[in-house]
Design an enzyme around this catalytic site. Structure first.
Site, PDB file in Angstrom:
ATOM      1  N   ASP A 121      41.880  37.308  36.233  1.00 57.33           N
ATOM      2  CA  ASP A 121      40.929  37.314  37.339  1.00 57.33           C
ATOM      3  C   ASP A 121      39.579  36.793  36.856  1.00 57.33           C
ATOM      4  O   ASP A 121      39.284  36.808  35.661  1.00 57.33           O
ATOM      5  CB  ASP A 121      40.794  38.758  37.853  1.00 57.33           C
ATOM      6  CG  ASP A 121      39.826  38.898  39.000  1.00 57.33           C
ATOM      7  OD1 ASP A 121      39.768  37.990  39.858  1.00 57.33           O
ATOM      8  OD2 ASP A 121      39.117  39.920  39.044  1.00 57.33           O
ATOM      9  N   ASP A 148      36.062  37.471  38.756  1.00 51.54           N
ATOM     10  CA  ASP A 148      34.940  38.387  38.983  1.00 51.54           C
ATOM     11  C   ASP A 148      35.192  39.739  38.329  1.00 51.54           C
ATOM     12  O   ASP A 148      36.207  40.381  38.565  1.00 51.54           O
ATOM     13  CB  ASP A 148      34.704  38.563  40.487  1.00 51.54           C
ATOM     14  CG  ASP A 148      34.428  37.227  41.163  1.00 51.54           C
ATOM     15  OD1 ASP A 148      33.809  36.365  40.520  1.00 51.54           O
ATOM     16  OD2 ASP A 148      34.849  37.053  42.322  1.00 51.54           O
ATOM     17  N   ASP A 183      40.488  43.579  37.602  1.00 48.85           N
ATOM     18  CA  ASP A 183      39.740  44.817  37.797  1.00 48.85           C
ATOM     19  C   ASP A 183      40.125  45.522  39.094  1.00 48.85           C
ATOM     20  O   ASP A 183      39.664  46.626  39.350  1.00 48.85           O
ATOM     21  CB  ASP A 183      38.228  44.547  37.789  1.00 48.85           C
ATOM     22  CG  ASP A 183      37.788  43.696  38.968  1.00 48.85           C
ATOM     23  OD1 ASP A 183      38.343  42.595  39.139  1.00 48.85           O
ATOM     24  OD2 ASP A 183      36.888  44.122  39.720  1.00 48.85           O
TER      25      ASP A 183
END
Length: 173
Positions: free
Chosen positions: A7, A9, A133
């Site tokens: 990922d 961000d 996250d």
């Protein structure tokens, strides 16, 4: 060769840091993310201004100058020696993020070619390992999920967690 989806961000790009910087600029109020860990960033500001976060994230340029998460460049470059590495980001969620994220990747991760960058809505990817996250991206994922620590996920305990890119290196290299 095993495949890894990573990922952007809060895994390789520090969006929370940018939120804090903009909030402090606009409201001149220090923001402490250690307060009530496990909530989203907008839960840490007064209710009357909590929609400001969504304005920030939808502004053109928001994603273009995010700080790089420490050690991510070095570790991802090393991972490429052992794995087929893909950057997978839900860029479709924020219309203005597409060009920003593409340009950011070209600047900070030029060793990842465009064919290994996926901007999508849902992260339905056929990989062996995903580093993210957000646990919503682990739903129906059959591989090995690694939860990258971010303030909003500090209370989640049911997934294998990595706090830093050094820890990722220790597990996967």
């Amino acid at each position: 060769m095993e495949r890894i989806a990573i990922d952007m961000d809060e895994v390789i790009a520090d969006a929370v840091g940018k939120f804090i910087k903009l909030y402090n600029r606009d409201f001149n109020v220090p923001l402490d993310l250690k307060i009530d860990a496990g909530n989203e960033i907008y839960h840490h500001v007064p209710r009357e201004v909590n929609q400001k976060w969504f304005e920030y994230i939808n502004e053109p340029g928001f994603f273009r100058d995010l700080e790089v998460i420490e050690d991510s460049q070095r570790v991802i470059k090393a991972l490429q020696e052992k794995y087929d590495v893909y950057i997978v980001s839900a860029a479709m969620e924020f219309r203005n993020s597409l060009v920003d994220k593409y340009d950011w990747m070209a600047e900070h991760f030029p060793f990842i070619d465009w064919q290994h960058i996926m901007f999508c809505g849902n992260k339905i990817v056929n990989v062996d390992i995903i580093i993210d996250d957000r646990i919503k991206n682990f739903v129906n994922f059959d591989g090995r999920p690694l939860l990258f620590t971010s303030p909003h996920n500090l209370l989640i305990t049911e997934y294998e967690r990595v706090n830093t890119w050094e820890e990722v290196a220790g597990l996967l290299l």
